[in-house]
Design a protein around this motif. Structure first.
Motif, mmCIF file in Angstrom:
data_model
loop_
_atom_site.group_PDB
_atom_site.id
_atom_site.type_symbol
_atom_site.label_atom_id
_atom_site.label_comp_id
_atom_site.label_asym_id
_atom_site.label_seq_id
_atom_site.Cartn_x
_atom_site.Cartn_y
_atom_site.Cartn_z
ATOM 1 N N ALA A 101 45.343 63.487 46.183
ATOM 2 C CA ALA A 101 45.335 62.034 46.842
ATOM 3 C C ALA A 101 44.216 62.310 48.168
ATOM 4 O O ALA A 101 43.662 61.654 48.066
ATOM 5 N N THR A 102 45.225 62.498 48.470
ATOM 6 C CA THR A 102 44.892 62.551 50.398
ATOM 7 C C THR A 102 43.478 63.674 50.706
ATOM 8 O O THR A 102 42.663 63.579 50.507
ATOM 9 N N ARG A 103 44.053 64.660 49.416
ATOM 10 C CA ARG A 103 42.652 65.338 50.037
ATOM 11 C C ARG A 103 41.080 64.739 48.816
ATOM 12 O O ARG A 103 39.505 65.029 49.947
ATOM 13 N N ASP A 152 50.457 68.596 43.554
ATOM 14 C CA ASP A 152 51.391 67.870 44.440
ATOM 15 C C ASP A 152 50.114 67.021 44.130
ATOM 16 O O ASP A 152 48.916 66.195 45.122
ATOM 17 N N MET A 153 50.997 65.511 44.059
ATOM 18 C CA MET A 153 49.704 64.859 43.276
ATOM 19 C C MET A 153 49.497 63.710 44.718
ATOM 20 O O MET A 153 48.656 63.111 45.060
ATOM 21 N N ALA A 154 49.921 63.460 45.696
ATOM 22 C CA ALA A 154 50.175 62.964 47.117
ATOM 23 C C ALA A 154 48.754 63.765 48.215
ATOM 24 O O ALA A 154 48.509 63.418 48.797
ATOM 25 N N ASP A 155 49.204 64.913 47.711
ATOM 26 C CA ASP A 155 48.293 65.939 48.482
ATOM 27 C C ASP A 155 47.022 65.606 47.578
ATOM 28 O O ASP A 155 46.148 65.914 48.355
#
Length: 66
Positions: free
Chosen positions: A25-27, A20-23
């Motif tokens: 990026a957040t990490r 999951d690219m959004a996850d």
């Protein structure tokens, strides 16, 4: 020869792994903050080849933003 690091066989945990690219990026943002890493500047693009400039202009003309 068959790759030993990637497989699409059922039963193998890595098979079909989706990131999951959004996850991600957040990490990554949290990790950078934890390590006190500065925001790196973007490439200014002052040394682009004529073909690269033409490609970026064509993308922009089509309404895209690289």
């Amino acid at each position: 020869m068959v790759s030993t690091t990637s497989s699409s066989e059922p039963g193998i945990p890595e098979a079909g792994l989706v990131i999951d690219m959004a996850d991600l990026a957040t990490r990554l943002a949290a990790r950078r903050a934890e390590l006190s890493l500065p925001d790196l500047p973007r490439n200014t693009g002052t040394r682009r080849t004529p073909s690269k400039r033409a490609l970026l202009k064509a993308i922009e003309d089509l309404g895209g933003k690289w």
